[in-house]
Design a protein around this motif. Structure first.
Motif, PDB file in Angstrom:
ATOM      1  N   ASN A 245      23.343  24.653  34.818  1.00  0.00           N
ATOM      2  CA  ASN A 245      22.042  24.905  35.665  1.00  0.00           C
ATOM      3  C   ASN A 245      22.991  24.728  37.081  1.00  0.00           C
ATOM      4  O   ASN A 245      23.584  24.378  37.754  1.00  0.00           O
ATOM      5  N   LYS A 246      22.552  25.220  38.026  1.00  0.00           N
ATOM      6  CA  LYS A 246      22.310  25.327  39.545  1.00  0.00           C
ATOM      7  C   LYS A 246      22.578  23.438  40.166  1.00  0.00           C
ATOM      8  O   LYS A 246      22.986  23.463  40.773  1.00  0.00           O
ATOM      9  N   GLU A 247      21.598  23.093  39.570  1.00  0.00           N
ATOM     10  CA  GLU A 247      21.578  21.819  39.733  1.00  0.00           C
ATOM     11  C   GLU A 247      22.537  20.695  39.291  1.00  0.00           C
ATOM     12  O   GLU A 247      23.469  19.857  40.187  1.00  0.00           O
ATOM     13  N   ILE A 248      22.803  21.208  38.090  1.00  0.00           N
ATOM     14  CA  ILE A 248      23.874  20.298  37.069  1.00  0.00           C
ATOM     15  C   ILE A 248      25.731  21.028  37.877  1.00  0.00           C
ATOM     16  O   ILE A 248      26.422  19.758  38.551  1.00  0.00           O
ATOM     17  N   ILE A 249      25.691  22.254  38.343  1.00  0.00           N
ATOM     18  CA  ILE A 249      26.367  22.189  38.589  1.00  0.00           C
ATOM     19  C   ILE A 249      27.093  22.049  40.381  1.00  0.00           C
ATOM     20  O   ILE A 249      27.726  22.002  40.965  1.00  0.00           O
ATOM     21  N   GLY A 250      25.566  22.201  41.051  1.00  0.00           N
ATOM     22  CA  GLY A 250      25.818  20.853  42.098  1.00  0.00           C
ATOM     23  C   GLY A 250      26.002  20.555  42.366  1.00  0.00           C
ATOM     24  O   GLY A 250      26.438  19.127  42.847  1.00  0.00           O
ATOM     25  N   SER A 251      25.758  19.189  41.407  1.00  0.00           N
ATOM     26  CA  SER A 251      25.961  17.658  41.094  1.00  0.00           C
ATOM     27  C   SER A 251      27.295  17.439  40.803  1.00  0.00           C
ATOM     28  O   SER A 251      28.174  16.246  41.153  1.00  0.00           O
ATOM     29  N   MET A 252      27.989  18.724  40.263  1.00  0.00           N
ATOM     30  CA  MET A 252      29.245  18.459  39.776  1.00  0.00           C
ATOM     31  C   MET A 252      30.712  19.158  41.094  1.00  0.00           C
ATOM     32  O   MET A 252      31.268  18.328  40.886  1.00  0.00           O
ATOM     33  N   GLU A 253      29.710  20.192  42.045  1.00  0.00           N
ATOM     34  CA  GLU A 253      30.625  19.902  43.722  1.00  0.00           C
ATOM     35  C   GLU A 253      30.772  18.494  44.001  1.00  0.00           C
ATOM     36  O   GLU A 253      31.639  18.708  44.819  1.00  0.00           O
ATOM     37  N   PHE A 254      29.752  18.041  43.927  1.00  0.00           N
ATOM     38  CA  PHE A 254      29.291  16.816  44.744  1.00  0.00           C
ATOM     39  C   PHE A 254      30.690  15.934  44.560  1.00  0.00           C
ATOM     40  O   PHE A 254      30.985  15.262  44.480  1.00  0.00           O
ATOM     41  N   ALA A 255      30.734  15.642  43.470  1.00  0.00           N
ATOM     42  CA  ALA A 255      31.168  14.803  42.651  1.00  0.00           C
ATOM     43  C   ALA A 255      32.526  15.389  42.702  1.00  0.00           C
ATOM     44  O   ALA A 255      33.725  13.676  43.246  1.00  0.00           O
ATOM     45  N   THR A 256      33.113  16.036  43.033  1.00  0.00           N
ATOM     46  CA  THR A 256      34.970  16.758  42.754  1.00  0.00           C
ATOM     47  C   THR A 256      34.775  17.150  44.146  1.00  0.00           C
ATOM     48  O   THR A 256      35.984  16.461  44.906  1.00  0.00           O
TER      49      THR A 256
END
Ligand SMILES: [Zn+2]
Length: 269
Positions: free
Chosen positions: A147-158
């Motif tokens: 979802n949007k928040e999960i993808i946002g978390s992935m963008e932060f991580a990477t």
């Protein structure tokens, strides 16, 4: 006179016996003390031995540094996660000094990957890959959907924190996938949010070789679990152009995997 003499002799004999008994008593006490000392010595021996022997266990006290994170390629990270999973399967997890790791990690973090897992309590993500404090980011949502928040978390991580691998980790016997397969009507129970979640998984529930089964069919369910992981990966690439670009430039790898609940093995797709 003779009677008196006999009485004195009798007294002497009694005295002699009493003396002998006293000597025997003292000897018993000395022997007892000696034995108890020996016992104490024999108990102490192994403790002294243990204290002097160096421990053979390797305890990890450090955490990943920026330099170590930068030096690893995506392939190397995936290889290390696979080796870690072998340790988990063989019940041979690395010993870690969590107090020391916590102290060092408080300064900053340089994790090598982000794992998106289902919330299932039987999937202990860090243990599954034999990892500890500071090693990976973990995002969890039932059915390992995006979802949007999960993808946002992935963008932060990477993009921000430098992780080079994204793993979407499904698992066998996933309850969320099973309910999606069986088309459970959660909304009728007033569970609208759960219904939305199941609707995310529902599009991958398609016939396998012309056969549509229910969740009691383990082979069919495992097939849908794999398809659901692949759908999440496709959605991540579609919704994050930046991560897609990083993947095309070999800076990042987005991979799917399925954890086998019975064996502990992770199958990379
Ligand atoms: Zn699950």
């Amino acid at each position: 006179m003779k009677l008196l003499s006999n009485k004195i002799r009798l007294q002497d004999t009694v005295k002699t016996h009493v003396m002998r008994l006293k000597v025997i008593f003292v000897l018993i006490i000395i022997l007892g003390v000696f034995i108890s000392c020996k016992k104490e010595t024999s108990v102490e021996k192994p403790i002294l031995k243990d204290e002097t022997e160096p421990t053979k266990e390797v305890v990890v006290k450090s955490v990943l540094t920026a330099k170590e994170q930068a030096s690893m390629s995506s392939e190397e990270i995936i290889n290390r996660l696979q080796e870690g999973n072998e340790n988990f399967v063989n019940n041979n997890l690395t010993q870690r000094d969590h107090s020391e790791q916590r102290r060092i990690a408080a300064i900053g973090q340089y994790p090598k990957a982000i794992v998106l897992s289902c919330v299932d309590s039987r999937v202990p993500v860090e243990d599954v890959f034999d990892l500890g404090i500071g090693d990976i980011f973990v995002a969890r949502v039932a059915g390992n959907i995006e979802n949007k928040e999960i993808i946002g978390s992935m963008e932060f991580a990477t993009v921000v924190a430098g992780s080079k691998v994204v793993i979407v980790l499904g698992h066998t016997a996933c309850g969320a996938v099973k309910h999606a397969i069986d088309n459970t009507d959660a909304a009728s129970l007033g569970l609208d949010a759960l219904q939305d979640l199941l609707n995310e998984i529902r599009p991958v529930v398609k016939s396998k070789e012309g056969v549509i089964a229910n969740s009691k069919d383990e082979s069919f369910t495992n097939h849908i679990i794999h398809q659901n992981v692949k759908k999440t990966i496709a959605d991540i690439r579609e919704k994050s152009p930046k991560m897609k670009e990083m993947e095309q430039n070999d800076i990042l790898k987005i991979v799917g995997a399925v954890y086998n609940m019975k064996t502990g093995e992770v199958e990379f797709l």
